[in-house]
Design an enzyme around this catalytic site. Structure first.
Site, PDB file in Angstrom:
ATOM      1  N   HIS A  79       9.062   1.837  -8.084  1.00  8.74           N
ATOM      2  CA  HIS A  79       8.220   0.678  -7.761  1.00  8.74           C
ATOM      3  C   HIS A  79       8.790  -0.563  -8.441  1.00  8.74           C
ATOM      4  O   HIS A  79       9.421  -0.477  -9.500  1.00  8.74           O
ATOM      5  CB  HIS A  79       6.760   0.911  -8.163  1.00  8.74           C
ATOM      6  CG  HIS A  79       6.526   1.108  -9.627  1.00  8.74           C
ATOM      7  ND1 HIS A  79       6.399   0.057 -10.519  1.00  8.74           N
ATOM      8  CD2 HIS A  79       6.368   2.232 -10.378  1.00  8.74           C
ATOM      9  CE1 HIS A  79       6.176   0.527 -11.738  1.00  8.74           C
ATOM     10  NE2 HIS A  79       6.162   1.844 -11.676  1.00  8.74           N
ATOM     11  N   ASP A  81       6.828  -3.497  -8.939  1.00 11.83           N
ATOM     12  CA  ASP A  81       5.817  -4.311  -9.599  1.00 11.83           C
ATOM     13  C   ASP A  81       5.721  -3.913 -11.071  1.00 11.83           C
ATOM     14  O   ASP A  81       6.124  -2.812 -11.466  1.00 11.83           O
ATOM     15  CB  ASP A  81       4.460  -4.177  -8.917  1.00 11.83           C
ATOM     16  CG  ASP A  81       3.907  -2.759  -8.952  1.00 11.83           C
ATOM     17  OD1 ASP A  81       4.686  -1.811  -8.684  1.00 11.83           O
ATOM     18  OD2 ASP A  81       2.709  -2.576  -9.248  1.00 11.83           O
ATOM     19  N   ASP A 111       9.664   0.648 -17.119  1.00 11.86           N
ATOM     20  CA  ASP A 111       8.707   1.037 -16.076  1.00 11.86           C
ATOM     21  C   ASP A 111       8.687  -0.009 -14.964  1.00 11.86           C
ATOM     22  O   ASP A 111       7.864  -0.915 -14.977  1.00 11.86           O
ATOM     23  CB  ASP A 111       7.317   1.172 -16.714  1.00 11.86           C
ATOM     24  CG  ASP A 111       6.262   1.672 -15.770  1.00 11.86           C
ATOM     25  OD1 ASP A 111       6.619   2.274 -14.747  1.00 11.86           O
ATOM     26  OD2 ASP A 111       5.062   1.452 -16.047  1.00 11.86           O
ATOM     27  N   GLU A 143       2.292  -0.304  -7.291  1.00  4.26           N
ATOM     28  CA  GLU A 143       2.093   1.013  -7.907  1.00  4.26           C
ATOM     29  C   GLU A 143       1.111   0.919  -9.065  1.00  4.26           C
ATOM     30  O   GLU A 143       0.256   1.788  -9.246  1.00  4.26           O
ATOM     31  CB  GLU A 143       3.439   1.570  -8.393  1.00  4.26           C
ATOM     32  CG  GLU A 143       3.385   3.018  -8.868  1.00  4.26           C
ATOM     33  CD  GLU A 143       3.052   3.183 -10.349  1.00  4.26           C
ATOM     34  OE1 GLU A 143       2.798   4.323 -10.792  1.00  4.26           O
ATOM     35  OE2 GLU A 143       3.038   2.157 -11.077  1.00  4.26           O
ATOM     36  N   GLU A 144       1.224  -0.147  -9.837  1.00  9.41           N
ATOM     37  CA  GLU A 144       0.419  -0.268 -11.060  1.00  9.41           C
ATOM     38  C   GLU A 144      -1.065  -0.470 -10.776  1.00  9.41           C
ATOM     39  O   GLU A 144      -1.893  -0.253 -11.653  1.00  9.41           O
ATOM     40  CB  GLU A 144       0.943  -1.426 -11.922  1.00  9.41           C
ATOM     41  CG  GLU A 144       2.381  -1.271 -12.405  1.00  9.41           C
ATOM     42  CD  GLU A 144       2.553  -0.161 -13.436  1.00  9.41           C
ATOM     43  OE1 GLU A 144       1.562   0.521 -13.747  1.00  9.41           O
ATOM     44  OE2 GLU A 144       3.683   0.023 -13.919  1.00  9.41           O
ATOM     45  N   GLU A 171      10.324   7.568 -12.457  1.00  5.83           N
ATOM     46  CA  GLU A 171       9.444   7.137 -13.545  1.00  5.83           C
ATOM     47  C   GLU A 171      10.042   7.588 -14.883  1.00  5.83           C
ATOM     48  O   GLU A 171      10.740   8.610 -14.959  1.00  5.83           O
ATOM     49  CB  GLU A 171       8.048   7.741 -13.380  1.00  5.83           C
ATOM     50  CG  GLU A 171       7.228   7.123 -12.267  1.00  5.83           C
ATOM     51  CD  GLU A 171       6.589   5.795 -12.648  1.00  5.83           C
ATOM     52  OE1 GLU A 171       6.820   5.321 -13.790  1.00  5.83           O
ATOM     53  OE2 GLU A 171       5.872   5.225 -11.805  1.00  5.83           O
ATOM     54  N   HIS A 364       4.216  -0.612 -20.535  1.00  4.21           N
ATOM     55  CA  HIS A 364       2.995  -1.436 -20.591  1.00  4.21           C
ATOM     56  C   HIS A 364       2.791  -2.107 -21.952  1.00  4.21           C
ATOM     57  O   HIS A 364       1.772  -2.758 -22.158  1.00  4.21           O
ATOM     58  CB  HIS A 364       1.737  -0.606 -20.254  1.00  4.21           C
ATOM     59  CG  HIS A 364       1.747  -0.038 -18.878  1.00  4.21           C
ATOM     60  ND1 HIS A 364       0.618   0.533 -18.307  1.00  4.21           N
ATOM     61  CD2 HIS A 364       2.722   0.067 -17.937  1.00  4.21           C
ATOM     62  CE1 HIS A 364       0.914   0.965 -17.089  1.00  4.21           C
ATOM     63  NE2 HIS A 364       2.193   0.693 -16.845  1.00  4.21           N
TER      64      HIS A 364
END
Length: 392
Positions: A79, A81, A111, A143-144, A171, A364
């Site tokens: 992903h 985003d 990520d 995705e997030e 991932e 994150h």
């Protein structure tokens, strides 16, 4: 593969990653610019590229292929985003990649733009080989926030009757092979009642009262799920779970609460559990709604789906797992507690596995980073994939 070739791969990958980090593709703001960049890079490498924008045009999936047009290809999926950086104490510019002490810092390095960069860096090498089957690149949006891009993409692939031998979702797993995780279903339940003076509760409809009953029902269902655990379930805990994350409602002591909100989630180990919880809760809510509307016809209870991400179920036979183990030298596969898009590919009949550079422990967070050595290991895996798929 010479040391020079290995260094060139890594240099190319780092340059692409720096460009990807410079796109602040926070989910809420859209990923179209980074997707267009990737489309251009893959087109230059010789890939057949399709950009799939959503209705707003701000978000887009990308699907590209290199090699013959057959149904036995390998999907490399990630992903594009990222999560926000607001109120995080970064010591580096989150959208300007910084290299220091063997690490690359920036939002998304781990990520999961690191994996995306590695895939794109390898695209010219895939194109230069006489491949026996295609390599596909699947880069998604949102995705997030609920895997919305991958849901759109896999639905489209199903409509097209698309087939592939397997999918590797990159991932961050420290390049360990992962073949299972629970689903993650997130909801917000809104309760609308009727405000009034606290001295006459029977004249109003207290939204907090009814929200509390829903929470108690969820707690009851949570206990029931423990009795539904499948035999030999590999997850910990070995049953589906429910968590109530927040309950908000009302204003002050002496006003009947007119609104309430419940944020809750479930993590099913099997689809039947998710169906069971939704059916039981819907029947219970119907009873409560009738009770509320007997006093105030406009009263209501509504549950919004934040995101429903299916789990990745370990399977006895999984060609993607077998391939990833061969490429990495792993002698087994594990499980992770976090959700990914892998289960969506599995749900349309494409065997799927997770294997990517970096650690989820860095995702994150402020000063997110990926070790340069992890990118190197990922490039080595992709290089072995190219070798394995090359026509002999």
């Amino acid at each position: 593969m010479t040391q020079t070739d290995t260094t060139d791969r890594l240099t190319r990958c780092k340059e692409i990653l720096a460009n990807l980090i410079a796109f602040p593709s926070v989910s809420a703001d859209g990923n179209r610019a980074v997707t267009d960049y990737l489309a251009d890079m893959l087109t230059q490498a010789g890939a057949r590229v399709e950009v799939m924008p959503d209705a707003t045009g701000l978000q887009a999936n990308l699907f590209a292929s290199i090699g013959p047009d057959t149904d036995d290809g390998i999907i490399l999926s990630g992903h594009t985003d990222v999560v926000p950086v607001v109120d995080q104490p970064w010591t580096h510019d989150p959208f300007a990649m910084t290299e220091a002490d063997g690490r690359l810092y920036g939002r998304g390095t781990c990520d999961m733009k690191g994996f995306v960069a590695a895939c794109v860096a390898m695209a010219p090498e895939f194109a230069a080989r006489d491949l026996t089957c295609p390599v596909h690149f699947a880069f998604t949006h949102d995705e997030e926030t609920g895997c919305f891009g991958a849901q759109r993409l896999t639905a489209l692939l199903r409509e097209r009757n698309f087939r592939a031998m397997g999918a590797i979702i990159g991932e961050p797993s420290l390049m360990q092979v992962i073949d299972g995780h629970k689903g993650c279903y997130e909801y917000t339940t809104h309760v609308t009642g009727l405000e009034g003076h606290g001295s006459a509760p029977d004249l109003g409809v207290n939204a907090v009262d009814f929200a509390a009953r829903i929470v108690l029902k969820l707690v009851e269902l949570r206990d029931v799920l423990k009795t539904r655990a499948p035999a030999d379930c590999p997850f910990d805990p070995p049953h589906s779970t429910i968590n109530v994350g927040a309950l908000r409602g009302g204003h002050v002591h002496n006003i009947i609460a007119g609104t309430a909100r419940i944020d809750w989630e479930m993590r099913p180990v099997q689809q039947s559990d998710a169906d069971f919880v939704k059916a039981e809760l819907a029947a219970f809510v119907d009873i409560l709604r009738n009770q509320m509307q007997a006093t105030y016809p406009a009263a209501d209870i509504r549950t919004d789906i934040v995101g429903e991400v299916v789990g990745l179920i370990p399977e006895p036979v999984n060609p993607a797992r077998t391939l990833a183990m061969a490429l990495t030298g792993a002698n087994g596969a594990g499980l992770v507690p976090f959700g990914t898009e892998a289960g969506l590919f599995q749900s349309i009949g494409i065997p799927s596995v997770i294997c990517g550079p970096g650690s989820i422990a860095q995702a994150h967070k402020p000063d997110e980073y990926i070790d340069v050595s992890e990118l190197g290991r990922c490039l080595e895996m992709l290089g072995r994939l190219a070798d394995q798929l090359e026509q002999r």
